[in-house]
Design an enzyme around this catalytic site. Sequence first.
Site: not given
Ligand code: NAD
Ligand code: ZN
Length: 238
Positions: A101, A118, A126, A148, A185, A211
């Site tokens: 996340n 990530h 920059c 810069c 998750g 999950n």
């Molecule tokens: P994903 O969206 O692919 O998967 C989310 C997962 O969470 C699913 O398997 C879903 O079943 C599960 N889920 C849904 N509700 C839930 C809950 N209440 N409790 C537990 N699990 C639950 O996300 P991912 O696997 O993290 O990968 C995708 C990419 O998305 C990552 O690279 C990430 O950087 C990015 N992303 C980040 C954020 C954030 O920072 N919050 C948000 C969206 C996407």
């Molecule tokens: Zn710079």
Amino acid sequence: MSLEAAIERLHAASRVAVLTGAGISAESGIPTFRDAQTGLWAQYNPEDLASPAAYATDAKLVWDWYAWRYELCANASPNAAHEKLAALERRTPEFLLVTQNVDGLHARAGSERMVELHGDIMQARCESCQTRFMLEAGFEIPPHCPICGTRARPNVVWFGEALPRRELERAQQAFQTCEVALVIGTSGVVEPAASLGRIAKNRGAFLIELNPLETPLSGFADASIRAGAVAGLGLLGL
Ligand code: NAD
Ligand code: ZN
């Protein structure tokens, strides 16, 4: 049966590694990638915005999307699942939390031994001197480097980009040596984070998945708990 074993193993372990994905922040109101994007952005796929090609084609569009997500994250609060993991860290001698996340909610909940694979959506980087800096609410689009003056990009890893090497090595090391691995998750399809749970299990760790939906990891885990993050950590006695 496997839930009882999971509780027992988790509470006895002195080396724990945790991987979290977007699902842990769903209960803080931050949509996962798999959930439909809402409002203005419903017509776009994240894959078409979070990429070097998208940024090269239309940097303003990409920044507008990040500014919208910045606001979402800035206005969200850590939920009980983030807090339970911070508490687990405090009582576990060897611990690492690895997150995909970018929302910063783990840090705001008090997690310290942590790797953000990530990046961080609250920061820009920059494009010339690579200086990272915090974005303030209502920041100019695009933001410019305070050192810069060059245009800055979001400080996140995009589709097609490599993960930061030191952070990835630290994550792999923790999953290779832990007694219990907890994967929460994440849809488990984005590499290499997707393989961390497998690495742990192959090295003899007890693998727990949390999950609400089945994932490619489910059949492989020692305990696969079908619940949201907050309720599931509660079932584990956290
Ligand atoms: P994903 O969206 O692919 O998967 C989310 C997962 O969470 C699913 O398997 C879903 O079943 C599960 N889920 C849904 N509700 C839930 C809950 N209440 N409790 C537990 N699990 C639950 O996300 P991912 O696997 O993290 O990968 C995708 C990419 O998305 C990552 O690279 C990430 O950087 C990015 N992303 C980040 C954020 C954030 O920072 N919050 C948000 C969206 C996407
Ligand atoms: Zn710079």
